[in-house]
Design a protein around this motif. Structure first.
Motif, mmCIF file in Angstrom:
data_model
loop_
_atom_site.group_PDB
_atom_site.id
_atom_site.type_symbol
_atom_site.label_atom_id
_atom_site.label_comp_id
_atom_site.label_asym_id
_atom_site.label_seq_id
_atom_site.Cartn_x
_atom_site.Cartn_y
_atom_site.Cartn_z
ATOM 1 N N SER A 13 1.106 -1.186 -0.146
ATOM 2 C CA SER A 13 -0.019 -0.109 0.212
ATOM 3 C C SER A 13 0.789 1.307 -0.142
ATOM 4 C CB SER A 13 -1.050 -0.141 1.194
ATOM 5 O OG SER A 13 -1.860 -1.043 1.073
ATOM 6 N N CYS A 20 1.887 6.535 -7.071
ATOM 7 C CA CYS A 20 0.950 7.382 -7.331
ATOM 8 C C CYS A 20 0.894 8.862 -7.112
ATOM 9 C CB CYS A 20 -0.356 7.013 -6.724
ATOM 10 S SG CYS A 20 -1.222 5.472 -7.359
ATOM 11 N N ARG A 39 -9.375 8.731 -11.023
ATOM 12 C CA ARG A 39 -9.273 7.498 -10.572
ATOM 13 C C ARG A 39 -7.890 7.278 -9.915
ATOM 14 N NH1 ARG A 39 -7.340 2.740 -11.569
ATOM 15 N NH2 ARG A 39 -6.142 3.448 -13.348
ATOM 16 N N LEU A 40 -7.199 7.603 -10.248
ATOM 17 C CA LEU A 40 -5.599 7.553 -9.592
ATOM 18 C C LEU A 40 -5.634 8.253 -8.279
ATOM 19 C CD1 LEU A 40 -3.267 7.735 -12.637
ATOM 20 C CD2 LEU A 40 -3.693 5.526 -11.231
ATOM 21 N N THR A 43 -7.671 6.036 -5.727
ATOM 22 C CA THR A 43 -6.855 4.888 -5.600
ATOM 23 C C THR A 43 -5.885 5.147 -4.642
ATOM 24 O OG1 THR A 43 -7.379 4.105 -7.787
ATOM 25 C CG2 THR A 43 -5.606 2.967 -6.458
ATOM 26 N N ALA A 46 -7.660 5.762 -1.210
ATOM 27 C CA ALA A 46 -7.841 4.456 -0.684
ATOM 28 C C ALA A 46 -6.738 3.724 -0.260
ATOM 29 C CB ALA A 46 -8.656 3.389 -1.761
ATOM 30 N N ALA A 47 -5.546 3.631 -1.053
ATOM 31 C CA ALA A 47 -4.245 2.965 -0.549
ATOM 32 C C ALA A 47 -3.708 3.680 0.805
ATOM 33 C CB ALA A 47 -3.300 3.022 -1.417
ATOM 34 N N GLU A 50 -5.989 2.582 3.587
ATOM 35 C CA GLU A 50 -5.674 1.001 3.858
ATOM 36 C C GLU A 50 -4.281 0.938 4.576
ATOM 37 O OE1 GLU A 50 -6.036 -3.099 3.552
ATOM 38 O OE2 GLU A 50 -7.499 -1.538 3.354
#
Length: 125
Positions: A13, A20, A39-40, A43, A46-47, A50
């Protein structure tokens, strides 16, 4: 095994977030590029979430492991004390058994002596 999986997930992650975040997405003007950038970013967010969750999980599991270690050490100390007390009890039991054997021998010797004295008295009368 759990910690290995957790650590690998955390590293993945974090690596993904770093990749990114270093990508150059400025200058994208087309709709596809904007959608891809969004979207990136989503993501990456979200990473990050996480990774944060995994770090918290790792901290909690580490705390639980430390608590278990403290409990284990207390049990080891209790076991050592129990073994010492058990050894002392066995030594005391051996002393009592020896004392009992001596007392029985003395009682038998006194009984034998009294029996002999009675026999002597009976013969003399």
């Amino acid at each position: 095994h759990f910690f290995d999986v957790l650590l690998l997930s955390l590293l993945f992650s974090c690596s993904f977030v770093c990749i990114c975040s270093t990508m150059d997405v400025s200058g994208s003007s087309s709709g596809t590029d904007t959608a891809e950038t969004s979207r990136l970013k989503a993501t990456a967010q979200a990473a990050k979430a996480e990774a944060s969750f995994l770090r918290a999980e790792l901290r909690e599991k580490t705390r639980q492991l430390e608590e278990a270690h403290v409990c284990l050490r207390k049990l080891e100390i209790d076991a050592e004390q129990y073994a010492k007390q058990h050894h002392e009890l066995l030594a005391g039991q051996a002393l009592l058994a020896a004392e009992l054997a001596r007392a029985q021998a003395n009682t038998q010797a006194h009984s034998q002596a009294h029996t002999e004295q009675l026999m002597v008295l009976q013969r003399s009368t």
